[in-house]
Design a protein around this motif. Structure first.
Motif, PDB file in Angstrom:
ATOM      1  N   ALA A   1      -7.307   1.809   1.483  1.00 58.76           N
ATOM      2  CA  ALA A   1      -8.070   0.685   0.949  1.00 58.76           C
ATOM      3  C   ALA A   1      -9.513   0.715   1.446  1.00 58.76           C
ATOM      4  CB  ALA A   1      -7.404  -0.633   1.353  1.00 58.76           C
TER       5      ALA A   1
ATOM      6  N   GLU B   1       0.823  -1.208   0.000  1.00 61.89           N
ATOM      7  CA  GLU B   1       0.000   0.000   0.000  1.00 61.89           C
ATOM      8  C   GLU B   1       0.860   1.262   0.000  1.00 61.89           C
ATOM      9  OE1 GLU B   1      -2.800   0.036   3.131  1.00 61.89           O
ATOM     10  OE2 GLU B   1      -3.910  -1.726   2.426  1.00 61.89           O
TER      11      GLU B   1
ATOM     12  N   ASP C   1      -8.942   3.452  -8.507  1.00 65.97           N
ATOM     13  CA  ASP C   1      -7.963   2.536  -7.940  1.00 65.97           C
ATOM     14  C   ASP C   1      -7.344   3.159  -6.694  1.00 65.97           C
ATOM     15  OD1 ASP C   1      -5.140   3.835  -8.757  1.00 65.97           O
ATOM     16  OD2 ASP C   1      -6.573   4.108 -10.383  1.00 65.97           O
ATOM     17  N   ILE C   2      -6.662   2.328  -5.890  1.00 63.64           N
ATOM     18  CA  ILE C   2      -6.164   2.762  -4.578  1.00 63.64           C
ATOM     19  C   ILE C   2      -5.096   3.845  -4.703  1.00 63.64           C
ATOM     20  CG2 ILE C   2      -4.422   0.935  -4.484  1.00 63.64           C
ATOM     21  CD1 ILE C   2      -4.968   0.788  -1.472  1.00 63.64           C
TER      22      ILE C   2
ATOM     23  N   ARG D   1      -5.363   7.388  -2.881  1.00 58.32           N
ATOM     24  CA  ARG D   1      -4.334   7.788  -1.906  1.00 58.32           C
ATOM     25  C   ARG D   1      -3.742   9.145  -2.279  1.00 58.32           C
ATOM     26  NH1 ARG D   1      -1.287   3.815  -2.401  1.00 58.32           N
ATOM     27  NH2 ARG D   1      -1.960   2.540  -0.658  1.00 58.32           N
TER      28      ARG D   1
ATOM     29  N   VAL E   1     -11.386   3.327  -0.491  1.00 54.94           N
ATOM     30  CA  VAL E   1     -11.737   2.814  -1.819  1.00 54.94           C
ATOM     31  C   VAL E   1     -12.993   1.962  -1.746  1.00 54.94           C
ATOM     32  CG1 VAL E   1     -10.992   1.271  -3.659  1.00 54.94           C
ATOM     33  CG2 VAL E   1      -9.391   2.913  -2.721  1.00 54.94           C
TER      34      VAL E   1
END
Length: 251
Positions: free
Chosen positions: A178, A57, A194-195, A199, A181
């Motif tokens: 996450a 991540e 998307d992550i 972020r 999301v």
């Protein structure tokens, strides 16, 4: 004699049973040691899995580089002017608010393209004069494009506002990127991202003091500041993986 034979047979079986019992207990101890080793290995693998998941991540992704076309001899192929031309900006009724810098760049690119087209069509001796006239004509267009704003009722809110709404559903509970999301996919499935995009947008909101960022170990959490709610935040006009369109006047 008969008593002696019976005693001998009993002693024989007793020794055999004792040996089998010792072998059984020894085998049990071996299996117990193997189980303990396997449990230790499993625990270590699970700890490594958690650490690796946290690291995944945190690692930023890099956009793929565009491959450079090559000629047959291996050297970079020459790029034709029509391949590098900038597409004409388009104007949509329901696009997001255009930043001034982006609009200026679009206007300059449009003016440059118009100058190139005029230079190709005009005679060689008039090339410089045509480019100068085109640049002068493009200046008011650039100023006008810099102030263009779309006010359509169907304009979609930026990604930053949607993330603030997701965080505001439970402002006292910190969430990872996450988890944000997942919340975005549930609340606004048509705007799922998307992550990495989520972020990056959260980090921009942190820089604007619209979201608080905390870290526990290697895990980063995000929360909405208690003194402000998502409903009173200003629109986040910074592109962050959003489908923002550049709006400029046609040259």
């Amino acid at each position: 004699m008969p008593d002696t034979a019976v005693t001998s047979i009993q002693q024989k079986y007793q020794r055999q049973y004792a040996a089998d019992l010792e072998s059984n207990r020894s085998e049990q101890k071996d299996i117990e040691r193997q189980i303990a080793t396997l449990e230790e290995t499993l625990g270590r693998l699970r700890a490594d899995e958690k650490w690796l998941a946290d690291q995944v991540e945190l690692v930023p992704t890099h956009p793929e580089t565009t491959a450079v076309p090559r000629a047959e001899d291996g050297a970079p192929a020459p790029v034709r002017p029509e391949e590098t031309s900038v597409p004409e900006p388009r104007q949509e009724a329901h696009s997001a608010t255009v930043p001034k810098k982006t609009a200026k760049k679009a206007a300059k690119k449009a003016a440059k393209k118009a100058a190139e087209k005029a230079a190709e069509k005009a005679p060689a001796k008039k090339t410089t004069a045509t480019a100068t006239v085109t640049e002068r004509a493009a200046k008011p267009v650039a100023k006008k494009a810099a102030t263009v704003k779309t006010t359509g009722k169907g304009a979609e809110p930026p990604l930053g506002d949607l993330l603030l709404r997701v965080l505001a559903t439970n402002p006292v509970e910190p969430r990872t990127a996450a988890e944000v999301v997942t919340g975005l996919e549930k609340a606004f499935p048509e705007r799922a991202r998307d992550i990495n995009t989520v972020r990056n947008t959260l980090e921009r909101l942190v820089a604007k003091s619209r979201v608080e960022r905390t870290k526990q170990g290697s895990t980063v959490y995000y929360t909405v500041p208690q003194q402000s709610g998502a409903g009173t935040q200003e629109a986040d006009t910074t592109p962050a993986g959003e489908e923002s369109e550049t709006v400029a006047a046609q040259v």
